[in-house]
Design an enzyme around this catalytic site. Sequence first.
Site, PDB file in Angstrom:
ATOM      1  N   LYS A  64       0.840  -1.191   0.000  1.00 43.53           N
ATOM      2  CA  LYS A  64       0.000   0.000   0.000  1.00 43.53           C
ATOM      3  C   LYS A  64       0.882   1.250   0.000  1.00 43.53           C
ATOM      4  CE  LYS A  64      -3.564   2.150   2.803  1.00 43.53           C
ATOM      5  NZ  LYS A  64      -4.411   2.057   3.994  1.00 43.53           N
TER       6      LYS A  64
ATOM      7  N   GLU B 250      10.475  -4.893   4.291  1.00 41.76           N
ATOM      8  CA  GLU B 250      10.470  -6.297   3.868  1.00 41.76           C
ATOM      9  C   GLU B 250      10.161  -6.419   2.379  1.00 41.76           C
ATOM     10  OE1 GLU B 250       8.971  -5.056   6.525  1.00 41.76           O
ATOM     11  OE2 GLU B 250       9.090  -6.412   8.241  1.00 41.76           O
TER      12      GLU B 250
ATOM     13  N   GLY C 124      -4.844  -1.899   5.080  1.00 39.21           N
ATOM     14  CA  GLY C 124      -4.052  -3.013   4.550  1.00 39.21           C
ATOM     15  C   GLY C 124      -4.662  -4.367   4.862  1.00 39.21           C
ATOM     16  N   ARG C 125      -5.087  -4.551   6.123  1.00 38.27           N
ATOM     17  CA  ARG C 125      -5.582  -5.881   6.518  1.00 38.27           C
ATOM     18  C   ARG C 125      -7.009  -6.155   6.031  1.00 38.27           C
ATOM     19  NH1 ARG C 125      -4.425  -2.541  10.595  1.00 38.27           N
ATOM     20  NH2 ARG C 125      -6.075  -1.811  11.988  1.00 38.27           N
TER      21      ARG C 125
ATOM     22  N   GLU D 147      -4.389  -6.684  15.107  1.00 41.31           N
ATOM     23  CA  GLU D 147      -3.866  -5.371  14.700  1.00 41.31           C
ATOM     24  C   GLU D 147      -4.992  -4.326  14.812  1.00 41.31           C
ATOM     25  OE1 GLU D 147      -0.460  -4.979  11.733  1.00 41.31           O
ATOM     26  OE2 GLU D 147      -2.087  -4.158  10.554  1.00 41.31           O
TER      27      GLU D 147
ATOM     28  N   HIS E 183      -5.348 -33.135  18.191  1.00 40.39           N
ATOM     29  CA  HIS E 183      -4.194 -33.928  18.628  1.00 40.39           C
ATOM     30  C   HIS E 183      -3.047 -33.036  19.082  1.00 40.39           C
ATOM     31  CE1 HIS E 183      -5.794 -37.809  17.271  1.00 40.39           C
ATOM     32  NE2 HIS E 183      -6.414 -37.068  16.372  1.00 40.39           N
TER      33      HIS E 183
ATOM     34  N   LYS F 215       9.628  -0.925  13.939  1.00 39.96           N
ATOM     35  CA  LYS F 215      10.161  -0.640  12.595  1.00 39.96           C
ATOM     36  C   LYS F 215      11.256   0.425  12.673  1.00 39.96           C
ATOM     37  CE  LYS F 215       5.845  -1.224   9.976  1.00 39.96           C
ATOM     38  NZ  LYS F 215       4.870  -0.522   9.144  1.00 39.96           N
TER      39      LYS F 215
HETATM   40  O1  LIG Z   1       1.126  -2.750   2.280  1.00 40.56           O
HETATM   41  P1  LIG Z   1       2.245  -2.145   3.050  1.00 40.56           P
HETATM   42  O2  LIG Z   1       2.217  -0.659   3.021  1.00 40.56           O
HETATM   43  O3  LIG Z   1       3.567  -2.683   2.544  1.00 40.56           O
HETATM   44  O4  LIG Z   1       2.088  -2.543   4.564  1.00 40.56           O
HETATM   45  C1  LIG Z   1       2.118  -3.870   4.985  1.00 40.56           C
HETATM   46  C2  LIG Z   1       1.561  -4.060   6.362  1.00 40.56           C
HETATM   47  O5  LIG Z   1       2.288  -3.298   7.322  1.00 40.56           O
HETATM   48  C3  LIG Z   1       1.405  -2.806   8.326  1.00 40.56           C
HETATM   49  O6  LIG Z   1       1.279  -1.433   8.148  1.00 40.56           O
HETATM   50  C4  LIG Z   1       1.942  -3.039   9.699  1.00 40.56           C
HETATM   51  O7  LIG Z   1       2.216  -4.364   9.952  1.00 40.56           O
HETATM   52  C5  LIG Z   1       0.085  -3.515   8.046  1.00 40.56           C
HETATM   53  O8  LIG Z   1      -1.016  -2.856   8.524  1.00 40.56           O
HETATM   54  C6  LIG Z   1       0.132  -3.652   6.580  1.00 40.56           C
HETATM   55  O9  LIG Z   1      -0.805  -4.581   6.144  1.00 40.56           O
END
Ligand SMILES: O=P(O)(O)OC[C@H]1O[C@](O)(CO)[C@@H](O)[C@@H]1O
Length: 543
Positions: free
Chosen positions: A207, A213, A267-268, A353, A384, A512
């Site tokens: 987003k 990452e 995002g979620r 979250e 189990h 972060k």
């Molecule tokens: O889509 P982006 O901006 O890479 O963010 C990834 C994720 O990082 C967060 O901002 C924090 O974990 C989430 O809410 C989001 O889904």
Amino acid sequence: MKNINPTTTKAWKELEDHYKEIQVEHMKNMFNNDEERADKFTIKWEDFYLDYSKNRMNETTGKLLNKLAVECGLKEAMDAYFQGDAINQTEGRPVLHTALRASKTANVQVHGENVIPEVQEVKEKIRTFTDEVIEGKRKGFTGKKFTDIVNIGIGGSDLGPVMVADSLKFYQNHLNLHFISNVDGDHVHDTIQDLNPETTLFVIVSKTFTTMETISNATTVREWFLKKAPEKEVSKHFVAVSTNLNKVESFGIDPDNIFPMWDWVGGRFSLWSAVGLSVALGIGYNNFESLLEGARKMDDHFRNTDFEKNIPVQLALISIWYNNFFGAESEAVIPYSQYLDKFPSYLQQAIMESNGKSVDRNGEKVNYQTGTIIWGEPGTNSQHAFFQLIHQGTKLIPADFIGFKESLFGDQGHHDKLMANYFAQTEALLNGKREEVVEEELRSMRFSQEEIDRIKSFKVFEGNNPTNTLLVQKLTPESLGKLIAMYEHKIFVQGVIWNIFSYDQWGVELGKQLANKILSDFKSNNSEGHDSSTQNLLKFYMN
Ligand SMILES: O=P(O)(O)OC[C@H]1O[C@](O)(CO)[C@@H](O)[C@@H]1O
């Protein structure tokens, strides 16, 4: 939206008193005393059958919980949510994942403009693109058809798509889907080692397009690709989904290959947008549309049904009952489908979250519990693994059991065994096993009275463990859409009642920031400026 501390409502006080009566009651007696109990606490809607009678509640509990929802202004809050008010106040944004699956003729205003035409435009772009890739009309740089799709994203840009892709694997076409999320280099290298750059399409989903990452993984993959292909071919193999169009372009992605999303989608909650591109590629656009259709039906049910018969509302209220009155800390989600393997981890982000907050909408520290801890695994594997603790441990763990009437491969023998376990577990959790029954059983096995006295207490089950049983006709794109939307709305209802902001996530920022600082410390081999524990660990790592 009303900013009410829920503990100051009349309903809360009444629930506190009422809890004292219910706390000592066994559900078994509630069933014995009311033949109609199961019917009273069942909601049938479309292909969903929700039985919530195996909960430590009676009709008064239901009435008081509904009263709590009314006093906390749930109805008004629902209107604000669906009509696009900026309910994500700390970020000044509306929360409109529901607009992504609204009908073409809907009118959802953001800053005075109907966003539905824009949403439809992006959907058309997804349809055209996925059709071209699936049919092999869109090809890689050597003219070969694509065989593999790699989604690169994390959090909501990974968990939603990977969960849906996994859950709907039965409907998958010839394209192989891969998901890279962790910044752990072993994840990306393990994934690309067997891939052919000529036939692999990369979908970078972020987003913000600033997430460490995702950008690291995308960069590594791009370098890997450029070892085999000239720079100009990047446009054939890389597409992106983002709100940050400038950043995507400066990463080198062709503007035609950008699928926009909007800051009014969290995002979620974004899998319904182009964030679901990999899913649409894997199961085809029509199946993706059915997923959205299912969610839209759940939106309509949620928006237009009285609280008493409203599935997300009832699930949310029951969860509050355990969280805030019984002091339950966690909830288990147990899908009786191996395909829903990733559903609990998807819900962990969606729920934790969103509602893992300790400051209310007035900026005050809350004096009551908020978000629940979510965990789970598919049945029967979970039986189990951790069911011992649910049956005989000291903690109260309300659980959602999700099952399907029909299996996908149609092996009735297996399905009956699976479902026998699904029904048996909720029955066992409800009734338990009394000492007299244990004794009787041991006697019939010819145990001596002395042996019986020695071991019987270990074999007693108290029962009275609450469960919701959701029985769905079949796992299809549409029913999955309904299921996901059901939990999304449950999250919303709980956030309203807890008087918290469910749609920001400031709690993930600090880690972060510190990670970036430590990364620069590595470069200068510096371990100063940290607490002594971290300092020692850094020294050990760097030397
Ligand atoms: O889509 P982006 O901006 O890479 O963010 C990834 C994720 O990082 C967060 O901002 C924090 O974990 C989430 O809410 C989001 O889904």
